[in-house]
Motif scaffolding. Structure first.
Motif, short mmCIF file in Angstrom:
data_model
loop_
_atom_site.label_atom_id
_atom_site.label_comp_id
_atom_site.label_asym_id
_atom_site.label_seq_id
_atom_site.Cartn_x
_atom_site.Cartn_y
_atom_site.Cartn_z
N GLY A 360 -32.85 -1.60 72.40
CA GLY A 360 -33.63 -0.81 71.47
C GLY A 360 -32.73 -0.03 70.54
N PHE A 361 -33.36 0.89 69.79
CA PHE A 361 -32.58 1.79 68.94
C PHE A 361 -32.84 3.22 69.40
N PHE A 362 -31.75 4.00 69.43
CA PHE A 362 -31.81 5.42 69.78
C PHE A 362 -30.81 6.15 68.92
N GLY A 363 -31.26 7.14 68.15
CA GLY A 363 -30.31 7.93 67.38
C GLY A 363 -30.80 8.23 65.98
N TYR A 370 -34.74 10.24 62.43
CA TYR A 370 -34.26 9.81 63.76
C TYR A 370 -35.27 8.81 64.33
N GLY A 371 -34.82 8.03 65.29
CA GLY A 371 -35.73 7.06 65.87
C GLY A 371 -35.42 6.75 67.32
N MET A 402 -27.43 10.59 77.05
CA MET A 402 -27.44 10.35 75.60
C MET A 402 -26.28 9.44 75.20
N ASP A 403 -25.11 9.65 75.79
CA ASP A 403 -23.95 8.82 75.45
C ASP A 403 -24.22 7.36 75.74
N ASP A 407 -24.35 4.47 72.94
CA ASP A 407 -23.37 3.38 73.04
C ASP A 407 -24.02 2.01 73.15
N THR A 408 -25.19 1.95 73.78
CA THR A 408 -25.85 0.65 74.01
C THR A 408 -26.99 0.41 73.03
N SER A 409 -27.11 1.26 72.02
CA SER A 409 -28.18 1.13 71.04
C SER A 409 -27.84 0.05 70.02
#
Length: 439
Positions: A360-363, A370-371, A402-403, A407-409
């Motif tokens: 997914g997307f995070f950030g 933001y999303g 959060m990290d 990092d995996t977004s």
């Protein structure tokens, strides 16, 4: 200026929505409003983000905008599994990298525990129960999947029980399956009832506007959100509208809007409950991803969920509802021959936001934007935790998870049309044919 050309318009017969406790929808927005924060989408992600923003900024009004009624959209249409365990379908043992798996487990359990706490704190009537889940198989390929996942769970150190087919009727009534892997950490819930309850228990500084579909966005010094009856201008926004996030000008060509179909029976009579046997409340997911998810609910209904369609226009397809309802009937009859006269009361579709690499997307998407988007079928737990953590991130509150999310977004870019539709539809056809009796 970004035109939002497609807005959510789900079909009308979602059984979860209509059997959940009724509530009074909040008024649609009208006129002009200026706020510091606006959240788009009042599903699991948006509700969690708005709640956490309200706690982080108690002096500010948080506006939460929902295109339909709360509980009517995607979050109220899933099968109601709040799953804790990781399941990496690209790994031989479905666990893969042990470090990633353990962190994923932490994320999922944080989301799960957050929901449990909110349900208890606010007395939300959604039948949330820590019932575990059965992953069941009929075909040899499915049995092999269960064995591989068992090895992965051994590596992860998580408990499970492998149940032989002859013992399964005592658990789930039906003798249809040859084997099942039971894992105790999943919670089962009436999803629409949970979403409705979460909306009605938001902090006082959250203003929820339902039936307010955003049709135009201007990303300037502030973000102007235009709809049919007015405009909301926000200092900053959070997109929490899953696949529809791509309609707001970001991450285009990265998400697959898939639709999955479900039917819910009428309540079983006492005689039918006796004929079925087994436990009074359970959930089965298939070993084959194209198989059937099955649940016995708190009010003694049977849920059947299977059959996919690729809907790039992100609208429901009535002809698919009729066709796949027949699939549900066949799947039901194979599993429950002891219930020959039990009809379905509801059939509906629900959207899944899938990405090719399952990320997914995070950030942050842009200045002031933001999303937390694209849950890849784990919206109950993952949507909750990502919405909450994103609201903490924008408030400069640090959490180690959060990290990992940052990092995996990032979803992969998909092939262009018409190759995308040809490839996806061929994969769906082959997968559903290959599922055999698992469907």
């Amino acid at each position: 200026m970004t035109k939002v050309s497609v807005t959510p318009k789900d079909d009308a017969r979602c059984g979860w929505f209509h059997t959940a406790p009724a509530r009074l929808p909040r008024p649609a927005h009208r006129g002009e409003k200026a706020v510091r924060w606006a959240v788009i989408g009042a599903g699991f992600t948006g509700l969690a983000a708005a709640r956490q923003l309200a706690l982080n900024f108690p002096g500010d009004e948080i506006v939460l905008i929902e295109a339909q009624e709360v509980g009517f959209g995607t979050s109220g249409r899933n099968a109601g599994f709040a799953i804790d365990l990781p399941h990496d379908i690209g790994a031989d043992d479905y666990i893969g990298d042990i470090g990633i798996a353990k962190t994923t487990l932490q994320l999922n359990r944080l989301g799960q525990n957050t929901l449990r706490d909110l349900v208890e704190q606010h007395g939300i009537d959604c039948h949330l129960r820590s019932s575990g889940k059965y992953q069941a198989a009929v075909e040899n390929r499915g049995i092999a999947v269960l064995d591989a996942y068992r090895r992965g769970l051994d590596k992860l150190g998580e408990p499970y029980e492998m149940i032989a087919g002859k013992d399964l009727p005592a658990h789930i009534g039906t003798a249809f399956y040859r084997q099942a892997l039971f894992t105790p950490g999943t919670a089962l819930v009436q999803p629409a009832a949970l979403v409705k309850g979460l909306a009605d228990s938001l902090p006082g500084n959250v203003t929820l506007h339902e039936n307010t579909a955003i049709t135009e966005v201007d990303y300037g010094d502030k973000v102007a959100l235009t709809h049919a009856n007015g405009r909301i201008v926000a200092d900053q926004i959070i997109l929490a509208n899953n696949a529809f996030g791509a309609r707001f000008g970001f991450l285009k060509g990265t998400v697959l809007p898939m639709y999955l179909y479900a039917s819910l029976s009428r309540p079983l009579t006492e005689a039918e409950q006796s004929a079925l046997g087994g436990q009074p409340f359970w959930g089965v997911i298939p070993a084959d991803p194209f198989g059937s998810t099955v649940r016995r609910t708190h009010d003694n209904r049977i849920l059947m969920r299977n059959s996919f369609s690729f809907n790039p226009g992100q609208q429901s397809k009535p002809h698919c509802l009729e066709r796949f309802a027949r699939n549900h009937r066949q799947s039901f009859e194979r599993r429950f021959p002891m219930l020959p006269k039990v009809e379905f009361e509801y059939t509906w579709s629900g959207s899944l936001a899938l990405t090719q690499n399952h990320k997914g997307f995070f950030g942050q998407l842009a200045p002031r934007v933001y999303g937390a988007l694209f849950c890849n079928g784990l919206g109950v737990t993952r949507g909750t935790v990502t919405g909450m953590l994103l609201a903490d991130m924008v408030a400069n509150k640090y959490h180690p998870l959060m990290d990992f999310l940052l990092d995996t977004s990032g979803p992969n870019r998909l092939p262009p049309e018409p190759f995308l539709s040809i490839g996806v539809n061929a994969t769906l056809w082959w997968g559903q044919m290959r599922a055999g009796r698992e469907a």
